[in-house]
Design a protein around this motif. Structure first.
Motif, PDB file in Angstrom:
ATOM      1  N   LYS A 185     -28.089  44.237  20.083  1.00  0.00           N
ATOM      2  CA  LYS A 185     -27.810  42.676  19.162  1.00  0.00           C
ATOM      3  C   LYS A 185     -27.928  41.661  20.136  1.00  0.00           C
ATOM      4  CE  LYS A 185     -24.194  40.341  16.337  1.00  0.00           C
ATOM      5  NZ  LYS A 185     -22.790  40.491  16.341  1.00  0.00           N
ATOM      6  N   ASN A 186     -28.022  41.583  21.618  1.00  0.00           N
ATOM      7  CA  ASN A 186     -28.807  40.778  22.093  1.00  0.00           C
ATOM      8  C   ASN A 186     -29.940  39.712  22.388  1.00  0.00           C
ATOM      9  OD1 ASN A 186     -25.830  39.792  23.560  1.00  0.00           O
ATOM     10  ND2 ASN A 186     -26.063  40.979  25.054  1.00  0.00           N
TER      11      ASN A 186
ATOM     12  N   TYR B 127     -30.676  37.476  13.590  1.00  0.00           N
ATOM     13  CA  TYR B 127     -30.161  37.242  12.038  1.00  0.00           C
ATOM     14  C   TYR B 127     -31.289  35.936  11.385  1.00  0.00           C
ATOM     15  CZ  TYR B 127     -28.474  42.244  13.400  1.00  0.00           C
ATOM     16  OH  TYR B 127     -28.251  43.026  13.894  1.00  0.00           O
ATOM     17  N   ILE B 128     -31.602  36.047  10.944  1.00  0.00           N
ATOM     18  CA  ILE B 128     -32.400  35.046  10.794  1.00  0.00           C
ATOM     19  C   ILE B 128     -32.225  34.783   9.018  1.00  0.00           C
ATOM     20  CG2 ILE B 128     -34.005  33.437   9.529  1.00  0.00           C
ATOM     21  CD1 ILE B 128     -35.526  34.206  12.615  1.00  0.00           C
ATOM     22  N   TYR B 129     -31.044  33.847   8.082  1.00  0.00           N
ATOM     23  CA  TYR B 129     -31.235  34.641   6.515  1.00  0.00           C
ATOM     24  C   TYR B 129     -32.433  32.902   6.420  1.00  0.00           C
ATOM     25  CZ  TYR B 129     -26.419  36.258   7.469  1.00  0.00           C
ATOM     26  OH  TYR B 129     -25.469  36.794   8.345  1.00  0.00           O
ATOM     27  N   ASP B 130     -32.702  33.674   5.049  1.00  0.00           N
ATOM     28  CA  ASP B 130     -34.050  32.853   4.127  1.00  0.00           C
ATOM     29  C   ASP B 130     -33.243  32.126   3.076  1.00  0.00           C
ATOM     30  OD1 ASP B 130     -36.847  32.407   3.042  1.00  0.00           O
ATOM     31  OD2 ASP B 130     -36.582  34.449   2.812  1.00  0.00           O
TER      32      ASP B 130
ATOM     33  N   VAL C  77     -36.628  40.323  16.679  1.00  0.00           N
ATOM     34  CA  VAL C  77     -36.735  40.849  18.563  1.00  0.00           C
ATOM     35  C   VAL C  77     -37.250  39.523  19.075  1.00  0.00           C
ATOM     36  CG1 VAL C  77     -37.197  42.789  20.328  1.00  0.00           C
ATOM     37  CG2 VAL C  77     -37.280  42.662  17.438  1.00  0.00           C
ATOM     38  N   VAL C  78     -36.241  38.674  19.410  1.00  0.00           N
ATOM     39  CA  VAL C  78     -36.737  37.680  20.729  1.00  0.00           C
ATOM     40  C   VAL C  78     -37.035  38.003  22.305  1.00  0.00           C
ATOM     41  CG1 VAL C  78     -35.061  34.990  21.725  1.00  0.00           C
ATOM     42  CG2 VAL C  78     -35.140  36.325  19.325  1.00  0.00           C
ATOM     43  N   ASP C  79     -38.185  37.871  23.054  1.00  0.00           N
ATOM     44  CA  ASP C  79     -37.765  37.829  24.020  1.00  0.00           C
ATOM     45  C   ASP C  79     -37.162  37.062  24.970  1.00  0.00           C
ATOM     46  OD1 ASP C  79     -38.830  35.512  24.116  1.00  0.00           O
ATOM     47  OD2 ASP C  79     -41.364  36.361  24.583  1.00  0.00           O
ATOM     48  N   VAL C  80     -37.250  36.627  25.985  1.00  0.00           N
ATOM     49  CA  VAL C  80     -36.388  36.465  27.665  1.00  0.00           C
ATOM     50  C   VAL C  80     -36.386  35.115  27.009  1.00  0.00           C
ATOM     51  CG1 VAL C  80     -35.652  38.132  28.925  1.00  0.00           C
ATOM     52  CG2 VAL C  80     -37.756  37.047  29.327  1.00  0.00           C
ATOM     53  N   PHE C  81     -37.809  34.678  26.886  1.00  0.00           N
ATOM     54  CA  PHE C  81     -38.436  33.158  26.330  1.00  0.00           C
ATOM     55  C   PHE C  81     -38.094  32.353  25.228  1.00  0.00           C
ATOM     56  CE2 PHE C  81     -40.853  35.239  29.398  1.00  0.00           C
ATOM     57  CZ  PHE C  81     -40.671  34.476  31.290  1.00  0.00           C
TER      58      PHE C  81
ATOM     59  N   VAL D  15     -39.834  34.894  19.681  1.00  0.00           N
ATOM     60  CA  VAL D  15     -40.229  35.892  18.476  1.00  0.00           C
ATOM     61  C   VAL D  15     -40.845  36.382  18.259  1.00  0.00           C
ATOM     62  CG1 VAL D  15     -39.756  36.907  16.321  1.00  0.00           C
ATOM     63  CG2 VAL D  15     -38.771  34.376  16.404  1.00  0.00           C
ATOM     64  N   GLN D  16     -40.849  38.206  18.861  1.00  0.00           N
ATOM     65  CA  GLN D  16     -41.852  38.540  18.893  1.00  0.00           C
ATOM     66  C   GLN D  16     -42.308  39.314  17.431  1.00  0.00           C
ATOM     67  OE1 GLN D  16     -43.000  39.196  22.136  1.00  0.00           O
ATOM     68  NE2 GLN D  16     -42.346  36.851  21.938  1.00  0.00           N
ATOM     69  N   GLY D  17     -41.487  39.639  16.642  1.00  0.00           N
ATOM     70  CA  GLY D  17     -41.743  40.427  15.565  1.00  0.00           C
ATOM     71  C   GLY D  17     -40.611  41.022  14.982  1.00  0.00           C
ATOM     72  N   SER D  18     -40.200  41.364  13.687  1.00  0.00           N
ATOM     73  CA  SER D  18     -39.607  42.203  12.964  1.00  0.00           C
ATOM     74  C   SER D  18     -38.891  43.464  14.040  1.00  0.00           C
ATOM     75  CB  SER D  18     -39.993  42.218  11.579  1.00  0.00           C
ATOM     76  OG  SER D  18     -40.794  41.292  10.919  1.00  0.00           O
TER      77      SER D  18
END
Length: 614
Positions: free
Chosen positions: A50-51, A55-58, A213-217, A220-223
């Motif tokens: 989870k970290n 979760y992005i609501y559209d 997915v979100v990286d340490v920076f 967003v890296q992708g779905s």
């Protein structure tokens, strides 16, 4: 015979076997469950990661709103909100973010606390409707603000600054709404008033969801899992209204610098063509970053109350426009007929008090009484009804009279598809029992209601609906603003039922004769339109200690009516002086799509009737 005795060794041997199998079975169960959690069921993997997920609501595009001719009245504009997930905040450059957003540390802490109070894990709006320059700078520097990200949505835009009370506005869902309806989250928008509120579920659509997915920076890296947990949003449904946007705009220009309202209805369908409450405001004021500031300014305007919808929320005395209702009740009950005549010598006498009347021919029948708006005739008509010997008491007579009035659309909300409609007032017999102190009262003690004063109260919408009933010769369809939902041919079937008044059409024709005569040579000559037969009734409603309200109802043409109009202008004087010309201009513009009487138009548009005193 000697019985063999089990040795202590054998006893413990059996116990060892039992516990061996017990622990073996338990261990196997844990191993199987662990395999299922880690390999088979991804939902636990999602939770563990989870970290690293977001979760992005559209948010779907809200439904558009059109007028009766397909002209766009409300559309959407893209904007961006800054979201925060408190638990993901790490090594935040607080000073830099405050400078970027143009807020101080105190405001930052206040907003962050609000987000944490809601949830440390769920995204919450931190700042809404970001300016383009702020959005661009954040995108360039988002690595400095882990736990914050930008999310797109749409806001409303109004190409024509009209119909604010009807269209309504949207705003953030309150904590009460969020608690009661799990669809909404803090920061979500919801319809607050007008059509935006009445048709919230149709307009809002359904939110979508993307798991990324979100990286340490903080990038967003992708779905996640190729979008397996995503679901797409569903756009809101469009509304196709009954409003004639050009007529609405024209009506608002006529009511500039005046207080009151205009309601125009297509009699045969109940479709509201225009609904003007004045003073009003530009609906664009309640959109964007300045919304809260503008709302407070409008709310604090205690002199004009521009947020208040006078057409459905204000209970006005209808004045002499109500006389036609009184007359119709007497005709249908058989207490009056078209030849019933009463003399008028300047008023209706009540002992040491007289209900005054103006100069006109005498005696009069009902047609002439409508034409000249005779107070005396309608006071006598009310007395003849309520005190009639066919009833056991005046209470019973009044209760019978009241039933007719209710059938004609007074004393209860009509059910228009706008929120906060008031029902006006037609008092019950119990009210007069308490007011008079006994049950022996007679018609004369409440006779002011016969001419639309006293306890009688009506909204401009109810007066317009009465006019539609008369134009239809006895029925109405609930006034409504939305004709179709989703597409122009998906008709709103809720508003198709006829409501019969129980009064014979022949009695309406008698009243209509009087209304036509009023425009031709009576109290409503200012409503004349060349080449068009207008039927109308003036009203001058007392509002002590202030100046009288100017009231007028009318429809046109007499045969196959296309439009019914009610106009009320607060504290402006006689009904024939102001409300009648305004109503006639509305009719002329609607039917001809132009106005030839430029002198009348100029006088009405430039009249300043605010703050008038007696």
């Amino acid at each position: 015979m000697t019985i063999p005795v089990m040795s202590a060794y054998n006893k413990f041997s059996h116990r060892k076997v039992f516990f061996f199998f017990l622990f073996s079975f338990t261990g196997l169960a844990f191993i199987t469950r662990l395999f299922y959690i880690q390999i088979v069921d991804d939902k636990y993997k999602v939770s563990a990661e989870k970290n690293a997920l977001r979760y992005i609501y559209d948010y779907p595009a809200r439904g558009l709103i059109y007028d009766r001719f397909g002209k766009l009245m409300v559309y959407n504009k893209a904007t961006f909100d800054l979201m925060v997930i408190p638990r993901e905040i790490e090594k935040l450059d607080t000073t830099g973010l405050c400078e970027l957003l143009g807020i101080d540390r105190e405001e930052f802490d206040k907003r962050l606390k609000k987000a944490k109070d809601y949830s440390g894990y769920q995204p919450t709006i931190f700042d809404s409707d970001l300016p383009a320059i702020t959005y661009s700078r954040f995108q360039e520097q988002q690595y400095r603000f882990k736990g914050f990200y930008v999310q797109g949505r749409t806001i409303r835009t109004y190409p024509m600054p009209i119909a604010a009370h009807t269209l309504g506005y949207i705003g953030e869902a309150s904590p009460v709404v969020v608690e009661a309806d799990k669809y909404y989250r803090p920061g979500d928008y919801i319809g607050i008033n007008g059509l935006e509120k009445s048709y919230e579920k149709e307009l809002r659509g359904q939110k979508g969801l993307r798991v990324v997915v979100v990286d340490v920076f903080n990038a967003v890296q992708g779905s996640y899992q190729d979008g397996e947990y995503d679901h797409t949003s569903v756009a809101g449904k469009d509304l196709f209204t009954t409003i004639d946007a050009e007529l609405q705009m024209y009506g608002e220009s006529l009511m500039m610098n005046k207080r009151g309202g205009i309601v125009a209805i297509e009699p045969s369908t109940g479709e509201v063509l225009a609904i003007v409450s004045s003073p009003s405001y530009d609906p664009n004021l309640l959109v964007g970053r300045d919304r809260s500031k503008n709302y407070i300014a409008l709310q604090n305007d205690v002199e004009n109350h521009p947020l208040y919808n006078r057409t459905i929320m204000t209970r006005y005395p209808p004045g002499s426009t109500f006389k036609v209702v009184n007359g119709l009740a007497g005709l249908q009950e058989g207490i009056l007929d078209e030849k019933t005549a009463f003399p008028c010598f300047g008023g209706y006498s009540l002992g040491n008090h007289t209900v005054g009347c103006h100069s006109h021919p005498s005696p009069l029948n009902i047609r002439a009484a409508v034409q000249y708006s005779c107070n005396t005739w309608f006071c006598w008509a009310f007395k003849k009804f309520v005190d009639n010997d066919r009833f056991s008491s005046s209470r019973e007579g009044y209760d019978r009279w009241r039933k007719y009035i209710m059938k004609l659309g007074f004393g209860h909300p009509l059910g228009i598809d706008l929120p906060n409609e008031f029902g006006g007032n037609v008092s019950e017999v119990d009210y007069y029992d308490k007011m008079k102190g006994n049950k022996q009262w007679r018609a004369n003690s409440i006779v002011s209601i016969a001419i639309g004063q006293g306890e009688i109260g009506a909204t401009p919408l109810q007066l317009a609906n009465l006019t539609a009933i008369i134009a239809n010769r006895g029925y109405y369809i609930t006034p409504h603003v939305v004709k179709a939902i989703g597409s122009a041919d998906s008709l709103n079937t809720k508003y198709m039922q006829r409501h019969e008044t129980g009064i014979d059409p022949k009695y309406y024709e008698i009243v209509i004769d009087g209304m036509e005569m009023a425009v031709l040579s009576g109290t409503a000559t200012n409503a004349q339109i060349p080449g068009l037969t207008v039927c109308g009734k003036t009203g001058t409603a007392q509002d002590p200690p202030r100046k009288n309200h100017s009231v007028f109802i009318c429809f046109a043409p007499r045969v196959n009516p296309k439009i019914a109009v009610a106009v009320l202008i607060e504290n402006s004087g006689y009904g024939g002086d102001w409300a009648a010309p305004v109503a006639s201009l509305m009719i002329e513009y609607f039917i001809n799509r132009k106005v030839e009487r430029k002198d009348v138009e100029y006088r009405m548009m430039n009249a300043v009737l605010l703050n008038t005193k007696k």
